[in-house]
Design a protein around this motif. Structure first.
Motif, PDB file in Angstrom:
ATOM      1  N   ARG A  90       0.838  -1.211   0.000  1.00 52.60           N
ATOM      2  CA  ARG A  90       0.000   0.000   0.000  1.00 52.60           C
ATOM      3  C   ARG A  90       0.869   1.256   0.000  1.00 52.60           C
ATOM      4  O   ARG A  90       0.594   2.215  -0.719  1.00 52.60           O
ATOM      5  CB  ARG A  90      -0.953   0.018   1.199  1.00 52.60           C
ATOM      6  N   LEU A  91       1.917   1.253   0.802  1.00 59.54           N
ATOM      7  CA  LEU A  91       2.823   2.406   0.845  1.00 59.54           C
ATOM      8  C   LEU A  91       3.509   2.621  -0.501  1.00 59.54           C
ATOM      9  O   LEU A  91       3.644   3.756  -0.962  1.00 59.54           O
ATOM     10  CB  LEU A  91       3.869   2.222   1.952  1.00 59.54           C
ATOM     11  N   LEU A  92       3.906   1.536  -1.137  1.00 63.41           N
ATOM     12  CA  LEU A  92       4.547   1.629  -2.445  1.00 63.41           C
ATOM     13  C   LEU A  92       3.581   2.160  -3.505  1.00 63.41           C
ATOM     14  O   LEU A  92       3.942   3.022  -4.302  1.00 63.41           O
ATOM     15  CB  LEU A  92       5.097   0.259  -2.850  1.00 63.41           C
ATOM     16  N   VAL A  93       2.346   1.671  -3.471  1.00 62.71           N
ATOM     17  CA  VAL A  93       1.326   2.165  -4.412  1.00 62.71           C
ATOM     18  C   VAL A  93       1.109   3.658  -4.201  1.00 62.71           C
ATOM     19  O   VAL A  93       1.039   4.423  -5.161  1.00 62.71           O
ATOM     20  CB  VAL A  93       0.009   1.367  -4.271  1.00 62.71           C
ATOM     21  N   ARG A  94       1.034   4.089  -2.951  1.00 63.39           N
ATOM     22  CA  ARG A  94       0.837   5.521  -2.669  1.00 63.39           C
ATOM     23  C   ARG A  94       2.021   6.349  -3.160  1.00 63.39           C
ATOM     24  O   ARG A  94       1.848   7.470  -3.632  1.00 63.39           O
ATOM     25  CB  ARG A  94       0.612   5.732  -1.178  1.00 63.39           C
ATOM     26  N   GLU A  95       3.212   5.797  -3.034  1.00 66.42           N
ATOM     27  CA  GLU A  95       4.412   6.491  -3.497  1.00 66.42           C
ATOM     28  C   GLU A  95       4.432   6.602  -5.023  1.00 66.42           C
ATOM     29  O   GLU A  95       4.823   7.626  -5.580  1.00 66.42           O
ATOM     30  CB  GLU A  95       5.650   5.715  -3.028  1.00 66.42           C
ATOM     31  N   LEU A  96       3.977   5.544  -5.687  1.00 65.83           N
ATOM     32  CA  LEU A  96       4.092   5.484  -7.143  1.00 65.83           C
ATOM     33  C   LEU A  96       2.929   6.112  -7.894  1.00 65.83           C
ATOM     34  O   LEU A  96       3.088   6.514  -9.050  1.00 65.83           O
ATOM     35  CB  LEU A  96       4.226   4.023  -7.603  1.00 65.83           C
ATOM     36  N   GLY A  97       1.749   6.163  -7.290  1.00 63.86           N
ATOM     37  CA  GLY A  97       0.611   6.655  -8.063  1.00 63.86           C
ATOM     38  C   GLY A  97      -0.661   6.800  -7.267  1.00 63.86           C
ATOM     39  O   GLY A  97      -0.650   7.181  -6.105  1.00 63.86           O
ATOM     40  N   TRP A  98      -1.730   6.427  -7.907  1.00 65.14           N
ATOM     41  CA  TRP A  98      -3.079   6.696  -7.421  1.00 65.14           C
ATOM     42  C   TRP A  98      -3.870   5.395  -7.453  1.00 65.14           C
ATOM     43  O   TRP A  98      -3.850   4.684  -8.459  1.00 65.14           O
ATOM     44  CB  TRP A  98      -3.680   7.739  -8.356  1.00 65.14           C
ATOM     45  N   SER A  99      -4.549   5.061  -6.363  1.00 64.21           N
ATOM     46  CA  SER A  99      -5.275   3.793  -6.270  1.00 64.21           C
ATOM     47  C   SER A  99      -6.776   4.001  -6.400  1.00 64.21           C
ATOM     48  O   SER A  99      -7.336   4.963  -5.863  1.00 64.21           O
ATOM     49  CB  SER A  99      -4.959   3.093  -4.948  1.00 64.21           C
ATOM     50  N   VAL A 100      -7.410   3.088  -7.142  1.00 67.84           N
ATOM     51  CA  VAL A 100      -8.853   3.128  -7.370  1.00 67.84           C
ATOM     52  C   VAL A 100      -9.436   1.786  -6.933  1.00 67.84           C
ATOM     53  O   VAL A 100      -9.069   0.740  -7.475  1.00 67.84           O
ATOM     54  CB  VAL A 100      -9.190   3.369  -8.858  1.00 67.84           C
ATOM     55  N   PHE A 101     -10.330   1.824  -5.965  1.00 64.98           N
ATOM     56  CA  PHE A 101     -10.995   0.623  -5.464  1.00 64.98           C
ATOM     57  C   PHE A 101     -12.236   0.351  -6.294  1.00 64.98           C
ATOM     58  O   PHE A 101     -13.173   1.138  -6.310  1.00 64.98           O
ATOM     59  CB  PHE A 101     -11.356   0.820  -3.990  1.00 64.98           C
TER      60      PHE A 101
END
Length: 168
Positions: A90-101
């Protein structure tokens, strides 16, 4: 901040692998199915990795595949159903971009995922229901949520593109 990576998050059957290619096409980006990347890099289907090496080994492969995305930009990434559960991911995803559930009720997911053995963790109803409930709080920490059960893939893409243009 300019967003250069969108990560699709959700349970098995939510539509990540269906929406991802459509969304990447609309954005003019590449599409990455993280599970397919793992299969390609490690030379085995996910099911075999689970059976031979176990889930923890698969999760370490998943993290390594996510880390390799640091070198890629302008991509839509479909995460495996459990990838967003691990805090480091989750931290890596936040660092790299934008998450859509891509939020979809369990009852709908059950109709989309036949118990044919292709999804290692999708076995019996009590186990699937417990897994869904355990993952839901993590999915809900995504940057953006879309209820997808009554929307077409095109409608879902439109909502994401609209939100993405407002977020950049």
């Amino acid at each position: 901040m300019t967003i250069t990576r969108v990560f699709l998050v959700g349970f098995m059957g939510a539509g990540k692998s269906t929406v991802g290619p459509l969304l990447s096409s609309r954005l003019g980006w590449t599409f990455v199915d993280l599970d397919e990347e793992i299969e390609h890099c490690f030379g085995n289907p996910i099911r075999t990795i689970f059976e031979v090496h176990g889930e923890s080994h698969f999760r370490s492969m998943e993290k390594a595949a996510l880390e390799r995305l640091k070198d890629r930009k302008n991509c839509v990434v479909a995460l495996g159903g459990g990838a967003f559960v691990a805090e480091e991911n989750r931290l890596l995803v936040r660092e790299l971009g934008w998450s859509v559930f891509l939020d979809c009720p369990l009852e709908v997911l059950l109709t989309r995922c036949p118990p044919d053995g292709t999804r290692p963790l999708f076995q019996d109803y009590p186990r699937v229901a417990a897994l869904y409930q355990s993952r839901l709080p993590f999915y809900q920490t995504s940057d953006f949520r879309i209820e997808v059960s009554n929307r077409t893939p095109d409608e879902i893409c439109g909502l994401i593109v609209n939100r993405l243009s407002n977020a950049s």
